[in-house]
Design a protein around this motif. Structure first.
Motif, short mmCIF file in Angstrom:
data_model
loop_
_atom_site.label_atom_id
_atom_site.label_comp_id
_atom_site.label_asym_id
_atom_site.label_seq_id
_atom_site.Cartn_x
_atom_site.Cartn_y
_atom_site.Cartn_z
N ASN A 1 -6.14 -5.05 2.04
CA ASN A 1 -4.91 -5.01 2.84
C ASN A 1 -5.13 -5.85 4.09
OD1 ASN A 1 -2.97 -3.21 1.48
ND2 ASN A 1 -4.63 -1.73 1.64
N ARG B 1 0.82 -1.21 0.00
CA ARG B 1 0.00 0.00 0.00
C ARG B 1 0.85 1.26 0.00
NH1 ARG B 1 -3.67 -0.36 5.12
NH2 ARG B 1 -4.63 1.42 4.04
N THR C 1 -5.61 -3.82 -5.51
CA THR C 1 -5.51 -4.39 -4.17
C THR C 1 -6.88 -4.95 -3.79
OG1 THR C 1 -3.79 -2.82 -3.52
CG2 THR C 1 -5.01 -3.92 -1.76
N SER D 1 -0.90 -3.93 6.38
CA SER D 1 0.00 -3.46 5.31
C SER D 1 0.46 -4.59 4.40
CB SER D 1 1.21 -2.76 5.93
OG SER D 1 1.94 -3.67 6.75
N GLY E 1 -0.52 -6.69 1.35
CA GLY E 1 -1.48 -6.62 0.27
C GLY E 1 -1.86 -7.96 -0.34
#
Length: 432
Positions: free
Chosen positions: A210, A172, A207, A222, A224
């Motif tokens: 997350n 991200r 994405t 964090s 992905g």
């Protein structure tokens, strides 16, 4: 015979500076700042940049890289001693320019990147201006490359990537991702996969979500879960040679695994210090916890395990320096990787237990450390795989015994010894 456990006095001065610097200036950042990989956070420039400059002035910036890339080119033993200090803080790796996965990505860009790739991606990465991601594992195949299905197919003057990647850490915040994909499904995975640099924001890269670790809130993690749908990159974004992904990955992971271990020493020592402080501080009806034999056993066991693990790590680092080839030290690196999560888990669990209800609360760091220990048992390959590697490497040095009995069979050995010394034994008896 050279056998020395001492540190060069000049380097020891640098370590002493780093120790005080991390304790006084860096560790407090863990309590006031968020994600170290979020370079867009204005507090990053205000608080972290000045500290990075101090590290540069001391010559301790990105020490795992050579002088041509702004580092010192330190060997693994020196890096181990430095990482024992850096590992105490979540922010310290970023302050010292050696944060994962950026450090591993920088290493493979330095080794396998073209001059253009190094200028565009490596330079700002080393300067701490951007973050990166290593997009390798997949939802169904984990970290086993032989099960990967993400494909990259040549199309004109570029490559088109399709597939899904799981747990691409820091995606991200990443400016670019290094992606591992199958380019030739008709050969072994060890020759049929390649690596590509994919800039963030490339059309088709999305994405899914997350992913966090443990109790992190939904969407706040964090790591992905990424989908590549007809993601097109130019041919110049191929990293290294086509089909060379596995060799590149091993270069990256060999160093990464030993660096994880070095920093784990710092974490486990922190837990041990908290355990000892609690033991001498907490009073019971019989006196302080430190006077109870079961507490003393926990402390003794923990110290012994820490020292054993530290020596294994340092010896492995020394072997890497000596041979200059991660493959020749594969068994030792695997042993370090297998021992690492257990040592951290066991010491943290004992420290947590001695703190009682406070230990399991969110007012102490033990719960997060326990979860971190489990994560270490999965990252860069699960513990079970590394134990298999150790066993297979060790068994290569042994051969089946000839005959019925084991080579240590005492009656057989005794008979052979009597036969060997028969004349001497007879003379000795005759001389009596």
């Amino acid at each position: 015979m050279a056998w020395d456990f001492e540190t060069d006095p000049g380097y020891q001065e640098l370590l002493d500076w780093a120790d005080a610097f991390v304790r006084e200036e860096v560790e407090p950042l863990d309590l006031v700042l968020g994600d170290p990989y979020d370079k867009a956070d204005p507090r990053y420039k205000a608080l972290v940049r000045p500290l990075q400059e101090q590290v540069r002035e001391r010559g301790l910036w990105a020490c795992h890289l050579g002088p041509d890339l702004g580092g010192q080119g330190y060997g693994q033993v020196k890096l181990a001693l430095l990482n024992e200090i850096i590992g105490r803080s979540r922010w310290a790796p970023s302050v010292f320019g050696c944060q994962a996965p950026d450090s591993g990505n920088a290493e493979i860009l330095a080794h396998f990147g073209t001059p253009e790739q190094r200028e565009r991606y490596l330079r700002p990465l080393l300067d701490g201006e951007i973050s990166s991601s290593y997009s390798m594992t997949e939802p169904h195949g984990g970290a086993d490359p032989t099960l990967f299905t993400t494909r990259a197919e040549r199309d004109g003057d570029g490559w088109v990537i399709n597939g899904e990647k799981w747990f691409s850490s820091n995606a991200r915040h990443a400016e670019f991702l290094i992606v591992m994909a199958v380019t030739n499904p008709d050969v072994s995975a060890y020759q049929g996969m390649s690596m590509f640099i994919v800039p963030a924001g490339t059309p088709g890269l999305t994405t899914v979500r997350n992913v966090g670790v443990g109790p992190e809130r939904d969407g706040g993690g964090s790591h992905g879960y990424l989908r590549y749908e007809n993601v097109r990159v130019p041919a110049a974004n191929l990293l290294g040679e086509e089909g060379g992904a596995f060799a590149i990955a091993q270069t990256r992971l060999g160093g990464g695994r030993i660096h994880h271990a070095m920093r784990t020493i710092a974490q486990v020592r922190a837990a041990f210090d908290m355990m000892c402080e609690r033991a001498v501080s907490r009073e019971t009806r019989f006196g302080p916890l430190a006077k109870l034999q079961m507490t003393q056993e926990k402390i003794a066991d923990s110290w012994i395990e820490i020292e054993q693990f530290r020596l294994l790590v340092l010896r492995t680092a020394w072997l890497i320096d000596r041979h200059g080839d991660y493959r020749r030290v594969r068994k030792d690196i695997a042993a370090v990787k297998a021992a690492m999560p257990k040592v951290l888990h066991d010491v943290v669990q004992r420290a947590m237990h001695l703190h009682g209800a406070l230990g399991v609360s969110n007012e102490m760091p033990f719960a997060g450390m326990l979860l971190g220990a489990e994560a270490l048992g999965i990252a860069d390959g699960p513990t079970e795989v590394h134990k298999i590697t150790v066993a297979r490497q060790l068994l290569r040095g042994h051969r089946p015994v000839e005959g019925l009995w084991p080579s240590a069979h005492l009656p057989t050995r005794r008979a052979a010894a009597r036969e060997r010394y028969a004349e001497a034994l007879e003379r000795a008896v005759g001389d009596e």
